[in-house]
Design an enzyme around this catalytic site. Structure first.
Site, PDB file in Angstrom:
ATOM      1  N   HIS A  57       0.246   7.007  -3.890  1.00 44.72           N
ATOM      2  CA  HIS A  57      -0.817   7.403  -3.348  1.00 44.72           C
ATOM      3  C   HIS A  57      -0.582   8.027  -1.951  1.00 44.72           C
ATOM      4  O   HIS A  57       0.569   7.914  -1.487  1.00 44.72           O
ATOM      5  CB  HIS A  57      -2.045   6.614  -3.206  1.00 44.72           C
ATOM      6  CG  HIS A  57      -1.382   5.223  -2.510  1.00 44.72           C
ATOM      7  ND1 HIS A  57      -1.135   4.124  -3.164  1.00 44.72           N
ATOM      8  CD2 HIS A  57      -1.482   4.925  -1.436  1.00 44.72           C
ATOM      9  CE1 HIS A  57      -0.707   3.006  -2.305  1.00 44.72           C
ATOM     10  NE2 HIS A  57      -0.864   3.608  -1.084  1.00 44.72           N
TER      11      HIS A  57
HETATM   12  C1  T46 Z   1       0.377   1.262   0.702  1.00 45.42           C
HETATM   13  C2  T46 Z   1       1.261   0.592   0.218  1.00 45.42           C
HETATM   14  C3  T46 Z   1       2.462   0.474   0.707  1.00 45.42           C
HETATM   15  C4  T46 Z   1      -7.368  -4.725  -0.536  1.00 45.42           C
HETATM   16  O1  T46 Z   1      -8.218  -5.431  -1.097  1.00 45.42           O
HETATM   17  N1  T46 Z   1      -6.966  -4.892   0.779  1.00 45.42           N
HETATM   18  C5  T46 Z   1      -5.992  -4.122   1.417  1.00 45.42           C
HETATM   19  O2  T46 Z   1      -5.851  -4.076   2.479  1.00 45.42           O
HETATM   20  C6  T46 Z   1      -5.013  -3.622   0.529  1.00 45.42           C
HETATM   21  C7  T46 Z   1      -3.785  -2.997   0.925  1.00 45.42           C
HETATM   22  C8  T46 Z   1      -5.236  -3.644  -0.931  1.00 45.42           C
HETATM   23  N2  T46 Z   1      -6.388  -4.364  -1.278  1.00 45.42           N
HETATM   24  C9  T46 Z   1      -6.568  -4.425  -2.926  1.00 45.42           C
HETATM   25  C10 T46 Z   1      -6.830  -2.939  -3.370  1.00 45.42           C
HETATM   26  C11 T46 Z   1      -6.102  -3.338  -4.977  1.00 45.42           C
HETATM   27  O3  T46 Z   1      -7.139  -3.804  -5.717  1.00 45.42           O
HETATM   28  O4  T46 Z   1      -5.434  -4.975  -3.378  1.00 45.42           O
HETATM   29  C12 T46 Z   1      -5.125  -4.222  -4.719  1.00 45.42           C
HETATM   30  C13 T46 Z   1      -3.699  -3.644  -4.785  1.00 45.42           C
HETATM   31  O5  T46 Z   1      -3.607  -2.604  -4.015  1.00 45.42           O
HETATM   32  P1  T46 Z   1      -2.882  -1.265  -4.451  1.00 45.42           P
HETATM   33  O6  T46 Z   1      -2.583  -0.981  -5.620  1.00 45.42           O
HETATM   34  O7  T46 Z   1      -3.268  -0.195  -3.387  1.00 45.42           O
HETATM   35  O8  T46 Z   1      -1.293  -1.799  -3.923  1.00 45.42           O
HETATM   36  P2  T46 Z   1       0.064  -0.697  -3.610  1.00 45.42           P
HETATM   37  O9  T46 Z   1       1.161  -1.858  -3.426  1.00 45.42           O
HETATM   38  O10 T46 Z   1       0.106   0.234  -4.687  1.00 45.42           O
HETATM   39  O11 T46 Z   1      -0.174  -0.180  -2.273  1.00 45.42           O
HETATM   40  C14 T46 Z   1      -0.477  -0.913  -1.028  1.00 45.42           C
HETATM   41  C15 T46 Z   1      -1.444  -0.302  -0.331  1.00 45.42           C
HETATM   42  O12 T46 Z   1      -2.692  -0.291  -0.976  1.00 45.42           O
HETATM   43  C16 T46 Z   1      -1.117   1.132   0.341  1.00 45.42           C
HETATM   44  O13 T46 Z   1      -2.194   1.279   1.468  1.00 45.42           O
HETATM   45  O14 T46 Z   1       0.383   2.291   1.335  1.00 45.42           O
HETATM   46  O15 T46 Z   1       1.034  -0.669  -0.263  1.00 45.42           O
END
Ligand code: T46
Length: 133
Positions: free
Chosen positions: A49
């Protein structure tokens, strides 16, 4: 595309090491949110993303992992984070992917704003369209 690493000072003595990170001093923004990613699988990549506005610094405080960063014109692959004093600045509107996590990897991320799902573009085609406007 220029990759911006942030070298953090290690305060070390015979007891061990300590790294402090101060907003607007060690990293180029005020810190509003911290999260960490752990218990990862090597073959389960994450990210995929961009953020419309959010700026972040990622630090692998234990173990190692790799990043791909992509500004829509150029991709830089296999950016290795493998020490707790090496930060990676990730600007807004940069596509990111994280992969090749070591078993013990703990990835700490400092962000300049609160969590907001509306700030994410999770579709690569939409990202490319957005930067061409
Ligand atoms: C990024 C990379 C480096 C939350 O509820 N609060 C938060 O602050 C974050 C970061 C995530 N979430 C929830 C949203 C999803 O349900 O945690 C779950 C996993 O998040 P996501 O699939 O977006 O995780 P990554 O590892 O793909 O991405 C993350 C960050 O979301 C993003 O901002 O830049 O790490």
């Amino acid at each position: 595309m220029k990759i911006r690493f942030i070298e953090l000072d290690i305060n070390g003595d015979e007891r061990g090491n300590l790294i402090a990170i101060e907003g607007l001093k060690d990293i180029p923004f005020e810190i509003k949110r911290i999260y960490y990613i752990f218990n990862l699988k090597r073959n389960a990549p994450r990210g995929f993303h961009v953020h419309k506005k959010l700026q972040q610094v990622a630090i692998c405080i234990k173990g190692s992992c790799k990043f791909l960063l992509d500004n829509g014109k150029e991709k830089v692959r296999d950016i290795i984070l493998d020490r707790p004093n090496k930060g990676l600045f990730i600007d807004k509107m940069i596509w990111r992917e994280m992969y090749d996590f070591s078993e013990d990897c703990i990835l700490l991320v400092l962000a300049n704003d609160y969590y907001d799902e509306n700030d994410y573009i999770r579709d690569y085609g939409e990202f490319l369209k957005t930067i061409k406007v």
